[in-house]
Design a protein around this motif. Structure first.
Motif, PDB file in Angstrom:
ATOM      1  N   THR A  10       0.835  -1.200   0.000  1.00 16.90           N
ATOM      2  CA  THR A  10       0.000   0.000   0.000  1.00 16.90           C
ATOM      3  C   THR A  10       0.869   1.249   0.000  1.00 16.90           C
ATOM      4  O   THR A  10       0.599   2.217  -0.723  1.00 16.90           O
ATOM      5  CB  THR A  10      -0.924   0.004   1.226  1.00 16.90           C
ATOM      6  N   ALA A  11       1.939   1.217   0.812  1.00 15.44           N
ATOM      7  CA  ALA A  11       2.851   2.359   0.878  1.00 15.44           C
ATOM      8  C   ALA A  11       3.569   2.579  -0.449  1.00 15.44           C
ATOM      9  O   ALA A  11       3.783   3.716  -0.877  1.00 15.44           O
ATOM     10  CB  ALA A  11       3.867   2.155   2.006  1.00 15.44           C
ATOM     11  N   PHE A  12       3.954   1.487  -1.128  1.00 20.52           N
ATOM     12  CA  PHE A  12       4.605   1.625  -2.436  1.00 20.52           C
ATOM     13  C   PHE A  12       3.679   2.360  -3.410  1.00 20.52           C
ATOM     14  O   PHE A  12       4.112   3.244  -4.157  1.00 20.52           O
ATOM     15  CB  PHE A  12       4.954   0.257  -3.034  1.00 20.52           C
ATOM     16  N   LEU A  13       2.402   1.976  -3.412  1.00 20.60           N
ATOM     17  CA  LEU A  13       1.448   2.599  -4.318  1.00 20.60           C
ATOM     18  C   LEU A  13       1.220   4.060  -3.962  1.00 20.60           C
ATOM     19  O   LEU A  13       1.191   4.931  -4.838  1.00 20.60           O
ATOM     20  CB  LEU A  13       0.117   1.831  -4.282  1.00 20.60           C
ATOM     21  N   GLU A  14       1.075   4.338  -2.669  1.00 20.56           N
ATOM     22  CA  GLU A  14       0.831   5.714  -2.240  1.00 20.56           C
ATOM     23  C   GLU A  14       2.022   6.614  -2.539  1.00 20.56           C
ATOM     24  O   GLU A  14       1.856   7.809  -2.809  1.00 20.56           O
ATOM     25  CB  GLU A  14       0.506   5.741  -0.741  1.00 20.56           C
ATOM     26  N   ALA A  15       3.231   6.035  -2.504  1.00 22.29           N
ATOM     27  CA  ALA A  15       4.442   6.808  -2.804  1.00 22.29           C
ATOM     28  C   ALA A  15       4.655   6.978  -4.299  1.00 22.29           C
ATOM     29  O   ALA A  15       5.543   7.728  -4.717  1.00 22.29           O
ATOM     30  CB  ALA A  15       5.660   6.133  -2.181  1.00 22.29           C
ATOM     31  N   GLY A  16       3.870   6.281  -5.103  1.00 21.38           N
ATOM     32  CA  GLY A  16       3.970   6.414  -6.547  1.00 21.38           C
ATOM     33  C   GLY A  16       5.100   5.632  -7.181  1.00 21.38           C
ATOM     34  O   GLY A  16       5.551   5.965  -8.282  1.00 21.38           O
ATOM     35  N   HIS A  17       5.552   4.554  -6.511  1.00 23.72           N
ATOM     36  CA  HIS A  17       6.614   3.735  -7.110  1.00 23.72           C
ATOM     37  C   HIS A  17       6.102   3.118  -8.407  1.00 23.72           C
ATOM     38  O   HIS A  17       5.038   2.507  -8.444  1.00 23.72           O
ATOM     39  CB  HIS A  17       7.063   2.645  -6.139  1.00 23.72           C
ATOM     40  N   SER A  18       6.889   3.293  -9.463  1.00 21.80           N
ATOM     41  CA  SER A  18       6.430   2.919 -10.798  1.00 21.80           C
ATOM     42  C   SER A  18       6.962   1.573 -11.266  1.00 21.80           C
ATOM     43  O   SER A  18       6.746   1.179 -12.413  1.00 21.80           O
ATOM     44  CB  SER A  18       6.841   4.000 -11.803  1.00 21.80           C
ATOM     45  N   GLY A  19       7.669   0.851 -10.415  1.00 23.47           N
ATOM     46  CA  GLY A  19       8.169  -0.471 -10.766  1.00 23.47           C
ATOM     47  C   GLY A  19       8.632  -1.199  -9.532  1.00 23.47           C
ATOM     48  O   GLY A  19       8.954  -0.581  -8.504  1.00 23.47           O
ATOM     49  N   LEU A  20       8.645  -2.537  -9.605  1.00 21.71           N
ATOM     50  CA  LEU A  20       9.100  -3.366  -8.491  1.00 21.71           C
ATOM     51  C   LEU A  20      10.034  -4.442  -9.023  1.00 21.71           C
ATOM     52  O   LEU A  20       9.732  -5.089 -10.029  1.00 21.71           O
ATOM     53  CB  LEU A  20       7.916  -3.998  -7.753  1.00 21.71           C
ATOM     54  N   ILE A  21      11.152  -4.611  -8.356  1.00 22.56           N
ATOM     55  CA  ILE A  21      12.120  -5.658  -8.674  1.00 22.56           C
ATOM     56  C   ILE A  21      12.238  -6.561  -7.463  1.00 22.56           C
ATOM     57  O   ILE A  21      12.286  -6.081  -6.324  1.00 22.56           O
ATOM     58  CB  ILE A  21      13.492  -5.041  -9.021  1.00 22.56           C
ATOM     59  N   GLU A  22      12.278  -7.865  -7.694  1.00 20.22           N
ATOM     60  CA  GLU A  22      12.495  -8.818  -6.598  1.00 20.22           C
ATOM     61  C   GLU A  22      13.832  -9.508  -6.795  1.00 20.22           C
ATOM     62  O   GLU A  22      14.104 -10.089  -7.841  1.00 20.22           O
ATOM     63  CB  GLU A  22      11.381  -9.849  -6.531  1.00 20.22           C
ATOM     64  N   ALA A  23      14.680  -9.442  -5.768  1.00 17.77           N
ATOM     65  CA  ALA A  23      15.983 -10.095  -5.797  1.00 17.77           C
ATOM     66  C   ALA A  23      15.830 -11.605  -5.698  1.00 17.77           C
ATOM     67  O   ALA A  23      14.802 -12.123  -5.254  1.00 17.77           O
ATOM     68  CB  ALA A  23      16.849  -9.575  -4.645  1.00 17.77           C
ATOM     69  N   ALA A  24      16.888 -12.308  -6.075  1.00 23.81           N
ATOM     70  CA  ALA A  24      16.899 -13.768  -5.971  1.00 23.81           C
ATOM     71  C   ALA A  24      16.832 -14.201  -4.504  1.00 23.81           C
ATOM     72  O   ALA A  24      17.366 -13.519  -3.627  1.00 23.81           O
ATOM     73  CB  ALA A  24      18.179 -14.306  -6.609  1.00 23.81           C
ATOM     74  N   PRO A  25      16.150 -15.332  -4.245  1.00 24.72           N
ATOM     75  CA  PRO A  25      15.376 -16.189  -5.149  1.00 24.72           C
ATOM     76  C   PRO A  25      13.970 -15.620  -5.349  1.00 24.72           C
ATOM     77  O   PRO A  25      13.155 -15.604  -4.431  1.00 24.72           O
ATOM     78  CB  PRO A  25      15.351 -17.537  -4.418  1.00 24.72           C
ATOM     79  N   ALA A  26      13.702 -15.143  -6.539  1.00 28.91           N
ATOM     80  CA  ALA A  26      12.529 -14.314  -6.804  1.00 28.91           C
ATOM     81  C   ALA A  26      11.319 -15.110  -7.273  1.00 28.91           C
ATOM     82  O   ALA A  26      11.433 -16.236  -7.744  1.00 28.91           O
ATOM     83  CB  ALA A  26      12.887 -13.253  -7.839  1.00 28.91           C
TER      84      ALA A  26
END
Length: 306
Positions: free
Chosen positions: A255-271
């Protein structure tokens, strides 16, 4: 701005670091992390079977080491262009996020996770417990159902997923008689983490907190405590210690990511796990899973295009 995320326990897979160790620098880093932790992470990341790396004392350092390798690869690839990203971790992934944010150096992160894993494994050995993911349903009904079974909610993952923790008989009853509109999936973990079953581990860990130097973060870092951004390194370290027996609030992080306007998400290994949650809970936000060194290119493109 893109947020780089680091997964938690249960995301590990046999051999998942093999491709990373084809790079001399990554192999040297993992050998150094092995020496610091006293665990052969090279062996466990390449040859050990699923049961071996399911052991809490192995799984947690292995996952944090993978996060360190991923972050180092991103940093090498992007240099100063990696500056404008935020970071967050899920459960033990918060320790890898602390490394990425500059709160811990690599050695401190490994010493921290090794002690955390040891204490949690000791608590897990006292009573046989495990965890299961509940998909779908109404949150209020699920919490009531868990209470009636003497189970505890350990992770609020968002995207219609809550993780329950407790003893095998109760988890089996949950599987046989799930809350309305849900399905239950057992998880590959060996303890009821982030619940009262970890109270002794949390108390012992708190007594050792000052042994792990913490610097203030050099980039935005979110906490599983409540999804907020933490600006004080010692405070974040305290939250890490307290999180041992507190529920993970990944729903609030997303929810915080969306409210902050983050425009992409990356997941580190093991993803895979956090990208999957993001696709359901952060609809429309591009997400990249980094499982192989070759995935760094796609992750870099997402960061540069954000």
């Amino acid at each position: 701005m893109t947020v780089v995320t680091f997964p938690g326990q249960g995301s590990q897979k046999p051999g998942f670091l093999s491709a990373w160790l084809e790079d001399t620098e990554s192999r040297t880093t993992l050998e150094q992390l092995s020496e610091t932790s006293g665990i052969d992470l090279v062996l466990h990341g390449t040859e050990s079977d699923a049961d071996t790396i399911r052991d809490t004392a192995v799984a947690q350092p292995l996952i944090v080491a993978a996060g360190i390798l991923t972050w180092d690869a991103l940093r090498t690839h992007l240099g100063e262009q990696l500056t404008d990203v935020a970071v967050a971790g899920h459960s033990v992934g918060e320790i890898a996020a602390a490394y990425a944010a500059g709160i811990f150096d690599a050695a401190t992160a490994m010493r921290f996770v090794t002690k955390r894993a040891q204490l949690m494994a000791e608590d897990a050995a006292k009573v046989t417990t495990s965890m299961a993911a509940i998909i779908g349903g109404n949150e209020g009904d699920i919490i009531e159902h868990l209470s009636n079974l003497n189970l505890s909610p350990a992770n609020f993952n968002g995207a219609g997923q809550i993780v329950a923790a407790g003893e095998p008989a109760q988890l089996e009853e949950l599987r046989k008689n799930p809350p309305a509109g849900t399905r239950v999936l057992p998880l590959k973990v060996a303890g009821a983490f982030h619940t009262h079953w970890m109270a002794d581990a949390q108390e012992a860990f708190a007594a050792l907190e000052e042994e792990f130097p913490a610097e203030n973060p050099t980039r935005q870092i979110y906490t599983n405590r409540d999804g907020s951004v933490v600006t004080d390194g010692a405070e974040y370290r305290r939250y890490l210690v307290e999180q041992v027996n507190r529920p993970v609030q990944w729903d609030l992080c997303m929810t915080a990511f969306l409210e902050a306007g983050h425009s992409g998400l990356i997941e580190a290994a093991p993803a895979g796990t956090l990208v999957g949650l993001a696709k359901r809970g952060m609809k429309g936000v591009p997400a990249v899973a980094v499982n192989l060194p070759s995935d760094i290119d796609a992750a870099s493109e997402l960061i540069l295009g954000a």
